[in-house]
Design an enzyme around this catalytic site. Sequence first.
Site, PDB file in Angstrom:
ATOM      1  N   CYS A 150     101.670  58.864 102.152  1.00  0.00           N
ATOM      2  CA  CYS A 150     101.018  60.009 102.797  1.00  0.00           C
ATOM      3  C   CYS A 150     101.699  61.263 102.277  1.00  0.00           C
ATOM      4  O   CYS A 150     102.916  61.397 102.388  1.00  0.00           O
ATOM      5  CB  CYS A 150     101.142  59.929 104.319  1.00  0.00           C
ATOM      6  SG  CYS A 150     100.493  61.407 105.153  1.00  0.00           S
ATOM      7  N   ASN A 236      96.401  38.464  91.163  1.00  0.00           N
ATOM      8  CA  ASN A 236      95.850  39.476  90.254  1.00  0.00           C
ATOM      9  C   ASN A 236      96.461  40.856  90.463  1.00  0.00           C
ATOM     10  O   ASN A 236      95.902  41.859  90.033  1.00  0.00           O
ATOM     11  CB  ASN A 236      94.322  39.561  90.395  1.00  0.00           C
ATOM     12  CG  ASN A 236      93.668  40.198  89.190  1.00  0.00           C
ATOM     13  OD1 ASN A 236      93.990  39.881  88.050  1.00  0.00           O
ATOM     14  ND2 ASN A 236      92.746  41.112  89.430  1.00  0.00           N
ATOM     15  N   ASP A 332     112.058  41.280  88.998  1.00  0.00           N
ATOM     16  CA  ASP A 332     113.081  40.954  89.992  1.00  0.00           C
ATOM     17  C   ASP A 332     113.178  39.444  90.188  1.00  0.00           C
ATOM     18  O   ASP A 332     114.268  38.902  90.390  1.00  0.00           O
ATOM     19  CB  ASP A 332     112.763  41.646  91.316  1.00  0.00           C
ATOM     20  CG  ASP A 332     112.939  43.145  91.240  1.00  0.00           C
ATOM     21  OD1 ASP A 332     114.091  43.595  91.201  1.00  0.00           O
ATOM     22  OD2 ASP A 332     111.928  43.861  91.199  1.00  0.00           O
ATOM     23  N   LYS A 388     119.266  46.173  93.318  1.00  0.00           N
ATOM     24  CA  LYS A 388     118.113  46.807  92.671  1.00  0.00           C
ATOM     25  C   LYS A 388     118.213  48.309  92.888  1.00  0.00           C
ATOM     26  O   LYS A 388     118.178  48.789  94.026  1.00  0.00           O
ATOM     27  CB  LYS A 388     116.787  46.292  93.241  1.00  0.00           C
ATOM     28  CG  LYS A 388     115.564  46.904  92.569  1.00  0.00           C
ATOM     29  CD  LYS A 388     114.267  46.307  93.091  1.00  0.00           C
ATOM     30  CE  LYS A 388     113.061  46.862  92.338  1.00  0.00           C
ATOM     31  NZ  LYS A 388     111.776  46.276  92.797  1.00  0.00           N
ATOM     32  N   GLN A 726      89.465  74.115  97.480  1.00  0.00           N
ATOM     33  CA  GLN A 726      90.029  75.101  98.398  1.00  0.00           C
ATOM     34  C   GLN A 726      89.330  76.448  98.306  1.00  0.00           C
ATOM     35  O   GLN A 726      89.600  77.333  99.117  1.00  0.00           O
ATOM     36  CB  GLN A 726      91.523  75.303  98.089  1.00  0.00           C
ATOM     37  CG  GLN A 726      92.400  74.106  98.397  1.00  0.00           C
ATOM     38  CD  GLN A 726      93.834  74.305  97.981  1.00  0.00           C
ATOM     39  OE1 GLN A 726      94.299  73.705  97.023  1.00  0.00           O
ATOM     40  NE2 GLN A 726      94.573  75.142  98.701  1.00  0.00           N
ATOM     41  N   GLY A1041      98.127  80.000 100.736  1.00  0.00           N
ATOM     42  CA  GLY A1041      99.070  81.022 101.165  1.00  0.00           C
ATOM     43  C   GLY A1041      99.426  80.960 102.631  1.00  0.00           C
ATOM     44  O   GLY A1041      99.993  81.913 103.167  1.00  0.00           O
ATOM     45  N   GLU A1220     103.427  76.322 104.572  1.00  0.00           N
ATOM     46  CA  GLU A1220     104.244  76.282 103.366  1.00  0.00           C
ATOM     47  C   GLU A1220     105.726  76.602 103.569  1.00  0.00           C
ATOM     48  O   GLU A1220     106.579  75.980 102.916  1.00  0.00           O
ATOM     49  CB  GLU A1220     103.666  77.253 102.324  1.00  0.00           C
ATOM     50  CG  GLU A1220     102.293  76.846 101.829  1.00  0.00           C
ATOM     51  CD  GLU A1220     101.655  77.913 100.946  1.00  0.00           C
ATOM     52  OE1 GLU A1220     101.334  77.593  99.798  1.00  0.00           O
ATOM     53  OE2 GLU A1220     101.491  79.056 101.418  1.00  0.00           O
TER      54      GLU A1220
END
Length: 1274
Positions: A150, A236, A332, A388, A726, A1041, A1220
């Site tokens: 996410c 697969n 592994d 690992k 946007q 912004g 932000e």
Amino acid sequence: MASPVKAISFTINGQKVDLSDPSSGTSLNEWIRSQYGLTGTKRMCGEGGCGCCVVSLTKTDLLSNKPVTLAINSCLCPLYSVNGCSITTVEGIGSSKKGFHPVQKKIAELNGTQCGYCTPGMVMNMYSLLQETPKPTKQLVEDSFDGNICRCTGYRSILDSMKSFAVDSDEPQVVDIEDVCPVKCSSCPVMKGSTNWLTQPRTDSDPTWYQPTKLSEAFDIYQANTSTNVKFVSGNTGKGVFKETATIGTYIELSSVQELYNVDIEDTYISVGACITINVLIDILKNNEDKSSSYKPLAEHLKKIANVPVRNVGTWAGNLMLTHDNDNFPSDVFTIMEAAGATVTIAHVGGTGEYPLWDFLNLDMSEKIIVSLQIPYCSPNTVFSTFKIMPRSQNAHAYVNAAFSLVVDPDSKTVKSIPSFVFGGISEHAISAPLTESFMIGKSLKDPNTLKGAMESLSNEIKPNAPPVSASPSYRKNLALSLFYKFYLQALGVSNVNPLYQSAAIPYVRPVSQGSQSYSTDSSKYPVNQPLPKLTATLQASGEAEYTTDIPRRPGELAAAFVVTTQGNAKILSMDTTAAMAMEGAVAVVSAKDIPQNGKNDFMLGLGGDPEIVFATDVSEYAGQAVALALADTQEHALKMAKAVSLTYQTQGKQILTIQDAIDAKSFYDKDPDVHIGDADGAIKGSDHVVNGEVSCGTQYHFTMETQTSFVIPEDDGYTVYSSNQWAQLGQFAVAGILGIPNNKVSVIIKRVGGAYGGKISRASHTAAACALGAYVTQRPVRLHLDLETNMKMVGKRFPYYAKYTVGCNKDGTLNGVKVDIYNNSGCSSNDSSAITGLIFHSIDNTYKCKNWSLSMTACKTNIASNTAARAPGYLPAIFIMESLMDDVARNIGMDVEQFKQANLYKKGDVSYLSYPPKGQVLPYCNIGELWQQISTSADVQNRKSQISDYNKANRWRKRGLSMVPLRYGINWNGANYTIMVSVYTGDGSVSVVHGGVEIGQGVNTKVAQVTASTLGVPLSSVTVVPTNSFTNPNGITTGGSIASELNCLGALNACKSLKARLDKVKEGLKATGASDPTWLQIVQKAFSSGVDLSEKYYVYGTNDYFNAYNPYGVTVSEVEVDVLTGETEILRVDILYDCGQSINPEIDIGQVEGAFVMGLGYFLTERVVFDTDTGVLLTHNTWEYKPPTTKDIPIDFRIELLKDAPNPLGILGSKAVGEPPLCMSSSVLYAMKRAIESARHDAGNDTPFTLSAPATVEDTQQACLVDPTKFAF
């Protein structure tokens, strides 16, 4: 011999599906998403690396003969593989119509969705877990989310919602377990099958698919099809790593072969069949831990392979075959099983053979099938350990993996027999260390010379190769030696090790993460200031929320895929589409030659910058540049077409890819004007201390879960464009421009966007324009949904920066002058560079007062995609550069970093000269000093620093560090414009709002609805927000912004005030006629009958006197623990105090703080980009190589506080922006790491100040610690 599979049957959400001769190339994901109403299952990476495609599969387990339910990646699952199974998608467990499932409700309730694109995968992962383990622990829940990415939330809210179902949850268990875990689908009544399933039919070119039930049948089938390329498959999942390049003619699926499911517990070993999945193998080993000391470490290591949905179907044998068939795959399974002494039994026609794993590597596996793995019990007194080291905490391949097995006398610690030392990630395949193994025989581990001799021997044997994307050979060699040292101390025994060194021998066990959220609210203002989930959160959790790529198919619709170049800085000599047009489903290949006469090959029209071409013609400026668009009947056919287009090139010289490349070649764009405040040179010259330094920060891919997407429909009067965008206006310009038609012939509609972070401001218009040209040429609807690899190669990312600085300060630490010369990597265009340069210049002072500044910016022209805005553009690098130089100066002058920062903090009423040069901008509400003091106390900073100092003195190989980073972020909305319209319906009084912002996960729709409901005085449930479009929001600015939520709330507020004023007059009229307390509906209906307008439009145009309208402030305290020997870092605790004003919705804003911060953790720690230096091709172009944070990369203890009772007098309804700014404080983790590294360097005898650039990967961290294996001791 078994016949090819011609028909398959399964159930989906309880409904029977019978398909006759479907295409064998179809994945389960493709098939599900092509069905009407089943688009909740998403597609993003196509590699099993992101988790958004997870569905639940119920089948009969051939080991237990009981039904088992598993989370699987539908993108990796062939449709044929679900024959006889039951599939449950997110739509099948709950919806708005039949009621939501408890998991869907809980993730919505706890704000676990933002953009929501990943949410159905999260829900189905948890649903699947609960089917098999109805009462999981919190640890099991957290372990189960290693495969779900996410980008929005920062995971804490998602994990909290899922852990609420745990037996040890702090939340009371109020959910009936039968609601969470209904009867398995295999026992449910099956509804009548539909005859209307949309299924791609099998064609002659499709591979033949077989599902034998016996091993002998598998060999018969193989021998009958030797004229074709035959491939054995089971889970697969390997195709998520290695895309199939060869044409496969025949698939033989082995998952129905009973002989491959044996589990035999013998006297000296356990044998497991080849179709036993990795997760089942883990359980087998855990259930038999008492039989061998190796089984528990083997099981724990296997949990580090890929992720739960991959391990649910991927087999150990498949993992072995990946390293057998491919160089540089650090298996592994091979590494750890070889050290454990395991052997494989391999069948061939006529018999079987048992082989050591080393022999298996060199065995020709043609006409052979792995049958079983024999894992022996360890000898008594065996010490067995595995390691690992990965780019991030989980779901990543190893830089180096290792396993060690040693038999020692428990008293003398003498090595009794030849040990086994195996390393992966050193060469093309795993290697052993035979000379070192031989050296150890008979030696006592208590003898220091044994360690010294072993290290010398191993150093000679470890000779790493240099794959272009892996970590450096020097790091990988140092890492291999360090891992051996860790094992040596474990074998020696902690009691025999000096306490100073014991931390190397004790594995770190990460506890279950937790978080706290604190804020104040005022119930009198509700629904404004009310903590609420997003209005559409449950629809996102049920898969009902529609994204651009989910819009139902239209008749005649075509799928599109970009054709991109594979060579940068080259002339394009030719483009041959013959092979592409001969492919199945091909319709057209559209390129620049198809642009109408009046059209323009430019998707940046209207911005006044340089043209950015939609399709390259003569020159490939960078590898990954679009040259054409392939159109076909399906997405998979379009992708195959695009890859079949042949391009020839003539190189034009060396690839210029980095800032240093550009400096060397003097490849620059026109320079932006320098900024000079005061006399920086003079102030620096007259300072007591002068410090010079440099620092750099890299790029960052946006990693939107929904890649660039557009859907264009030709109409009789123009074009309708559905865009994941946007900025509707720029999309409109681009489409109208390439088609040469008026803007009013293009209608752009944006319902919601599955992640953006700036990557869909200007870059989304490229996709829209190309898609529109395809629709114009064919006159058919065209859908363009970029595959991840194309998206990463073609679309620009965050700007990288390099800065050189000179700083002068007084003896008391007061700043006198700062001079910074900055270079950015703009890519092949500088269109998005100049605006971001301004943001850097305005914000680089952050929270620090200085009167003398000299700033310059040079934009580098390089052969990479044009870089673009990314969350907190300009601000993030500016604040990082400033914090780095502050950190560097403090260390150089011998002052405590936090004291140095505090001494230079702005105070209320100070002037920030850079915010509005040259006269500056007064900071009338600056509270950074108060925030600093408050969090210093609440986070107990001084006491913890003292504890960290004691810890570091006592531990040589694990170090802790703590850092504080302050924040001042400028919110600028000058010239920003949005149109908002509010409508009230007379039938029932319900309200609709359409605004100019785009819902990208930040909650703008919910906040606008809250303001609308509050202002009109109606219930929030009566307000609906309508998708934005270019008609209702003409000429609007982008959503970016961090201003869209506030300004659109302002518009809604003012529109509602005007509307309410009219309705209040009507209300007074009703009262005058005898209605004592008229209802809202009565008022609305009376207004309508009286001719009163029940709608109101408001145009917001942002203005303020200075560059910044206001400043949000914040401080973050981060504490980390670094493994000096490996470079791995655990973020122990993060405290964030953020001034959000009076939040319109604190629950949403908390999520924004967390999500922004964790996105920053990726930028500063794990997200690394690598290009091929010869061709310019991006090599980190998928989830296998590019690593954003996952659920265990977040802080273990994550504490968020929104400053209480602090309304913003300059904001909208007292709020402050939040989307932000918190991102810029995530660098606090890097500086905390730097403190830890300094302690390691001190122990290594080096106290010279150093700079830690970003990203500080595990390699950079370990190398900075100056680990010297020749000095290892105990």
